[in-house]
Design a protein around this motif. Structure first.
Motif, short mmCIF file in Angstrom:
data_model
loop_
_atom_site.label_atom_id
_atom_site.label_comp_id
_atom_site.label_asym_id
_atom_site.label_seq_id
_atom_site.Cartn_x
_atom_site.Cartn_y
_atom_site.Cartn_z
N ARG A 265 -1.09 5.51 6.46
CA ARG A 265 -1.11 5.03 7.84
C ARG A 265 -0.51 3.63 7.93
NH1 ARG A 265 -7.28 6.14 9.53
NH2 ARG A 265 -7.57 5.28 7.44
N ILE A 266 0.43 3.48 8.84
CA ILE A 266 1.09 2.20 9.06
C ILE A 266 0.57 1.63 10.39
CG2 ILE A 266 3.29 0.99 9.31
CD1 ILE A 266 2.93 2.30 6.58
N GLN B 17 14.13 1.52 8.11
CA GLN B 17 12.94 2.27 8.50
C GLN B 17 13.29 3.71 8.86
OE1 GLN B 17 11.14 0.08 11.69
NE2 GLN B 17 10.43 -1.59 10.39
N PHE C 288 8.02 -2.75 6.94
CA PHE C 288 7.51 -2.75 8.32
C PHE C 288 7.02 -4.13 8.76
CE2 PHE C 288 7.11 1.66 6.90
CZ PHE C 288 7.80 2.30 7.92
N TYR D 41 6.04 -1.05 1.68
CA TYR D 41 5.77 -0.81 3.10
C TYR D 41 5.54 -2.12 3.85
CZ TYR D 41 4.97 4.07 1.70
OH TYR D 41 5.10 5.34 1.20
N SER D 42 4.87 -3.05 3.18
CA SER D 42 4.62 -4.35 3.79
C SER D 42 5.94 -5.04 4.15
CB SER D 42 3.80 -5.23 2.83
OG SER D 42 3.68 -6.54 3.33
N LEU E 33 -2.38 -3.07 5.48
CA LEU E 33 -2.08 -1.75 4.94
C LEU E 33 -3.23 -1.26 4.05
CD1 LEU E 33 1.67 -2.33 4.11
CD2 LEU E 33 0.78 -0.69 5.78
N THR F 206 -0.60 -7.77 13.93
CA THR F 206 0.46 -6.85 13.52
C THR F 206 1.85 -7.33 13.93
OG1 THR F 206 0.03 -5.52 15.50
CG2 THR F 206 -0.99 -4.79 13.44
N LEU G 292 2.60 0.01 -1.53
CA LEU G 292 2.15 -0.69 -0.34
C LEU G 292 2.94 -1.97 -0.13
CD1 LEU G 292 -1.73 -0.33 -0.20
CD2 LEU G 292 0.01 0.97 0.99
N TYR H 225 2.25 0.68 14.71
CA TYR H 225 3.47 1.44 15.00
C TYR H 225 3.07 2.80 15.59
CZ TYR H 225 6.66 -1.66 12.42
OH TYR H 225 7.42 -2.72 12.00
N ARG I 106 7.42 -0.31 16.97
CA ARG I 106 6.35 -1.30 16.86
C ARG I 106 5.67 -1.48 18.22
NH1 ARG I 106 4.99 -5.79 13.50
NH2 ARG I 106 6.89 -5.60 12.23
#
Length: 396
Positions: free
Chosen positions: A44-45, A74, A18, A14-15, A25, A184, A11, A48, A98
């Motif tokens: 799940r992000i 990405q 994205f 991903y942080s 997250l 976000t 995670l 986006y 995004r």
């Protein structure tokens, strides 16, 4: 947006990839073991959505990133590209996009069906917003409650308890949308960073307490019986319901709470009516029962009930409100331009009941000015005032 976990993913990765707060997250994937992601697991992000690109002759990953204004790392991660130098003509690439625009719009009267479609979009893009069904209306429509945030401080809000005040529903949902969008995208609202509020406060919201009544005002008498015959009888045969505030049974839901209900009941109609009928007893209507239980199940520091019209803020009840209510009302007035009024000759309302039962601050916000239902031409002005008040409710 969903992605598939690859070897070495976390995670935290991903942080960074994205550009999202780690807590979002975690909250977007509540049933996940955050310390040990499984290869092939779906994550799940938030914030986006997925787009698609078909590779053409001469395309490279670098040219595609420039053409589509997307991030190279990405794209590589989403498409598990083993050799960035080689792309196949006709190959389909997943592109992360995004979300930078609001999802909630107000181009038409805001029916229950429109709200359901908006809620589906909001939850899909912002899965850290928690949605639950707290009950059902007389006609069986689900009563949705939404919450956002992880803080111990809980703030409760509701809207559209009166049928011809449906404009309050898209107003409060627009703020929820703007709040999630700011978090976000790392943006502020009125100069205030939103992530600290998300971590410190939980905002809980019932956007449409009276869906049957809202649909009655917007769409006319329902086709289902006995509801159609009953509302036409109550409305003296007219299919024009602009003056209707009650639920589908002709009970005014904001005169249904056990806060001097007995005094209120003798003032208005003594039978079902388009407005002001208090019912045969407090808490008889399923919409009110659900809202009351939802309130009792939470530990709200204060509550806000959004109505129309008058551009005023009511903040007292029988002098039972705590001292801090006046200061909070003054701040709401400062950010909205509305007039704070301690109390009027009103009983059995949601705000009244909350103050009487818990001795905590409760507020009725009368948005806009004119004759209900207020026209959509007012909604931008209404929203500016409501958004200031809702934001202030998070920091007061």
């Amino acid at each position: 947006m969903n992605i598939v976990v690859q070897r070495g993913d976390s995670l935290w990765k991903y942080s960074q990839l994205f550009d999202l707060p780690l807590q979002l997250l975690i909250d977007s994937n509540p049933n996940m073991q955050t310390e040990a992601l499984q290869i092939g697991q779906i994550i799940r992000i938030p914030g986006y959505w997925l787009d698609y690109y078909t590779v053409a002759a001469g395309d490279t990953l670098w040219s595609i990133t420039n053409q589509t204004n997307t991030d190279l790392d990405q794209i590589i991660h989403l498409n598990v590209i083993t050799n960035p130098q080689t792309l196949t003509i006709g190959q389909t690439l997943l592109l992360p996009r995004r979300v930078t625009e609001l999802l909630i719009t107000w181009s038409k009267p805001y029916s229950f069906e429109t709200m359901q479609a908006d809620l589906s979009k909001l939850i899909a893009i912002y899965p850290f917003i928690v949605q639950e069904i707290i009950g059902y209306s007389v006609m069986g429509k689900p009563l949705y409650a939404l919450s956002i945030g992880q803080g111990e401080k809980q703030v409760g809000m509701n809207a559209a308890i009166h049928a011809n005040e449906w404009i309050t529903a898209p107003t409060v949902l627009r703020f929820l949308n703007e709040y999630a969008l700011a978090i976000t995208n790392g943006k502020s609202l009125r100069g205030l960073a939103m992530l600290p509020f998300y971590l410190q406060t939980t905002l809980a919201l019932v956007p449409m307490v009276n869906p049957d009544g809202v649909d009655l005002v917007i769409n006319g008498a329902p086709s289902e019986e006995p509801y159609r015959s009953n509302v036409l009888k109550i409305n003296n045969g007219s299919n024009q319901f602009n003056g209707w505030k009650a639920n589908i049974r002709g009970v005014d839901l904001n005169k249904q709470f056990p806060a001097l209900w007995e005094q209120d009941a003798v003032k208005g109609p003594q039978q079902p009516a388009p407005r002001d009928y208090s019912g045969t007893a407090p808490l008889t209507e399923p919409e009110v029962i659900a809202l009351a239980k939802w309130t009792e199940d939470n530990q709200f520091v204060h509550v806000l009930a959004f109505h129309t019209q008058g551009k005023v803020i009511y903040w007292g009840f029988e002098q039972l409100e705590p001292p801090e209510s006046e200061a909070i009302a003054a701040e709401f007035a400062r950010v909205s331009g509305y007039v704070p009024i301690r109390s009027i000759d009103s009983t059995a309302g949601y705000k009244d009941w909350f103050i009487m039962k818990w001795r905590k601050p409760g507020f009725t916000i009368e948005l806009g000015q004119g004759v209900n239902p207020l026209p959509l031409t007012q909604i931008d002005e209404i929203y500016e005032a409501a958004a200031g008040i809702m934001l202030a409710a998070l920091y007061e």
